[in-house]
Design a protein around this motif. Sequence first.
Motif, PDB file in Angstrom:
ATOM      1  N   GLU A  41     -15.530  -0.538 -23.631  1.00  0.00           N
ATOM      2  CA  GLU A  41     -16.810   0.152 -23.788  1.00  0.00           C
ATOM      3  C   GLU A  41     -17.676  -0.049 -22.547  1.00  0.00           C
ATOM      4  O   GLU A  41     -18.345   0.889 -22.086  1.00  0.00           O
ATOM      5  N   SER A  53     -16.290   2.166 -19.789  1.00  0.00           N
ATOM      6  CA  SER A  53     -16.619   3.574 -20.021  1.00  0.00           C
ATOM      7  C   SER A  53     -18.092   3.847 -19.716  1.00  0.00           C
ATOM      8  O   SER A  53     -18.442   4.880 -19.140  1.00  0.00           O
ATOM      9  N   GLU A  86     -19.568   6.536 -16.993  1.00  0.00           N
ATOM     10  CA  GLU A  86     -20.476   7.622 -17.327  1.00  0.00           C
ATOM     11  C   GLU A  86     -21.809   7.493 -16.582  1.00  0.00           C
ATOM     12  O   GLU A  86     -22.416   8.500 -16.210  1.00  0.00           O
ATOM     13  N   ARG A 125     -23.723   2.571 -29.548  1.00  0.00           N
ATOM     14  CA  ARG A 125     -22.645   3.506 -29.891  1.00  0.00           C
ATOM     15  C   ARG A 125     -23.205   4.877 -30.280  1.00  0.00           C
ATOM     16  O   ARG A 125     -22.567   5.897 -30.022  1.00  0.00           O
ATOM     17  N   TRP A 126     -24.399   4.882 -30.866  1.00  0.00           N
ATOM     18  CA  TRP A 126     -25.035   6.180 -31.119  1.00  0.00           C
ATOM     19  C   TRP A 126     -25.301   6.889 -29.796  1.00  0.00           C
ATOM     20  O   TRP A 126     -25.021   8.085 -29.642  1.00  0.00           O
ATOM     21  N   PHE A 155     -23.784   6.655 -27.080  1.00  0.00           N
ATOM     22  CA  PHE A 155     -22.565   6.991 -26.347  1.00  0.00           C
ATOM     23  C   PHE A 155     -21.707   8.022 -27.075  1.00  0.00           C
ATOM     24  O   PHE A 155     -21.050   8.847 -26.430  1.00  0.00           O
ATOM     25  N   ILE A 156     -21.708   7.985 -28.395  1.00  0.00           N
ATOM     26  CA  ILE A 156     -20.779   8.822 -29.160  1.00  0.00           C
ATOM     27  C   ILE A 156     -21.472  10.010 -29.823  1.00  0.00           C
ATOM     28  O   ILE A 156     -20.929  11.119 -29.862  1.00  0.00           O
ATOM     29  N   GLN A 157     -22.700   9.805 -30.306  1.00  0.00           N
ATOM     30  CA  GLN A 157     -23.343  10.841 -31.095  1.00  0.00           C
ATOM     31  C   GLN A 157     -24.500  11.544 -30.384  1.00  0.00           C
ATOM     32  O   GLN A 157     -24.758  12.719 -30.652  1.00  0.00           O
ATOM     33  N   ARG A 184     -24.582  15.117 -29.101  1.00  0.00           N
ATOM     34  CA  ARG A 184     -24.460  16.177 -30.099  1.00  0.00           C
ATOM     35  C   ARG A 184     -25.758  16.362 -30.885  1.00  0.00           C
ATOM     36  O   ARG A 184     -25.948  17.385 -31.537  1.00  0.00           O
ATOM     37  N   SER A 219     -20.942  16.132 -22.200  1.00  0.00           N
ATOM     38  CA  SER A 219     -21.481  14.926 -22.836  1.00  0.00           C
ATOM     39  C   SER A 219     -21.871  13.840 -21.841  1.00  0.00           C
ATOM     40  O   SER A 219     -22.714  13.000 -22.138  1.00  0.00           O
ATOM     41  N   ARG A 242     -24.745  10.535 -22.087  1.00  0.00           N
ATOM     42  CA  ARG A 242     -24.170   9.184 -22.119  1.00  0.00           C
ATOM     43  C   ARG A 242     -24.579   8.379 -20.891  1.00  0.00           C
ATOM     44  O   ARG A 242     -25.041   7.233 -20.992  1.00  0.00           O
TER      45      ARG A 242
END
Length: 408
Positions: free
Chosen positions: A290, A293, A297, A358-359, A361-363, A366, A378, A382
Amino acid sequence: MSSFTAITGDDHSAIDAALGFYYQSLYGLLAVVKAVEDDAAVCLERLDDVEIALNGQSLLVQLKHSLSKKPAGVSLASVALWKTLRAWIDVLPKLSLDDTRFQLVTVAPLPPGSVLAPLLDEKSSRTDLLKRLEAEAKRVVDEHATAKASGRNPLPHVERLPGCSAFLALPEATREKLLSRATIQPAAHDINKIQLDITNALTNFPPDQREAISQRLTEWWDLQIVYSFCGRRERFITRLEVLQRLLEMAGELARDELLADFQFEFPPDDHSPPSMIATQLQLVDCTKSEIQSAQQEEWKARSQRHKWMTERMDMAVRIDRYDKYLVQEWRYRYAPMAEQHQSAAEEKRRAAGLEIFRWSFIQAHREVDPFAKNWNSSYYVRGSYQVLAVEQSVGWHPDYLALLKGSA
């Protein structure tokens, strides 16, 4: 346009002069943008600070600019008033008084009940004001002459004397006519606010485009002003020219498609990511993958920002505004989490912070609004959250600011 720092008495007068001249340029642009007459045109530093041509007549504008928080009010004894009258009197031989109007625009206020109040309205009688001006001018001239004859030093009214003398030297009918065609606009916005006035005047464009268009228009206008002084174009810049440029810029923005230049790119082998990324993520027990990544980003987003700002002058403002929006969206989730876990065990606090990361990075990409209408990659959201984490504008652990105190 960028904001300006207030000038203090310790600064060089050249700075005041430079800001004063640029204020003239911006005021000229504002005037032509707000004009509704097709033949409207603006010229700087010809017969006056700003000369506005409308319907076959000229409006000569004297601008008195200051960044003082509380400029002294305009009065019968104001140096600015008499210097303005002197400037107008000097150009009378070069113009037709019947076809010319005059205006003093100043950031200074006009005190309530001022004897200059008739100048606020073209239709108001100037009879009493004319008598007061004549009396004040005579007083200044007489007191200066008396002091000079008696050898007094320093002499009084040195700054106002030329204007007062020139005013008294005019034929009475000319004094009356000049005053009848003069107005004053007090409490005008200073240079820190006039760019916003230009932006707000662009009412024919969508609100979300006005700031970008205003900045581009100002850049074009600045160049035209320079060209007008160098003889590379006509001295007057017309409203039709400005409208044509506005249409061109609107078309450019309509065709503006932001490319995801770094979607399939990776940091170079010698790239050294900001240490704050890992420091922040380790506070909430992120995995090594993580962290890696997130660093990748962050590089993509930072590189994209640099490319946009290098290629387009308006992007810095857009990027800053979007950063503030991302911080706001983060805060809506982070603040309740931090409050709810204030007394929780450290393990739970770390886990709650990990969910916020994590929100992001992942959500987040969107759920939040995109940077631009056509943008759907994305990595910018991020990576921007990591850019903000490096600056400590956002964080993941409930106590990240306290834990990072002293960290760079």
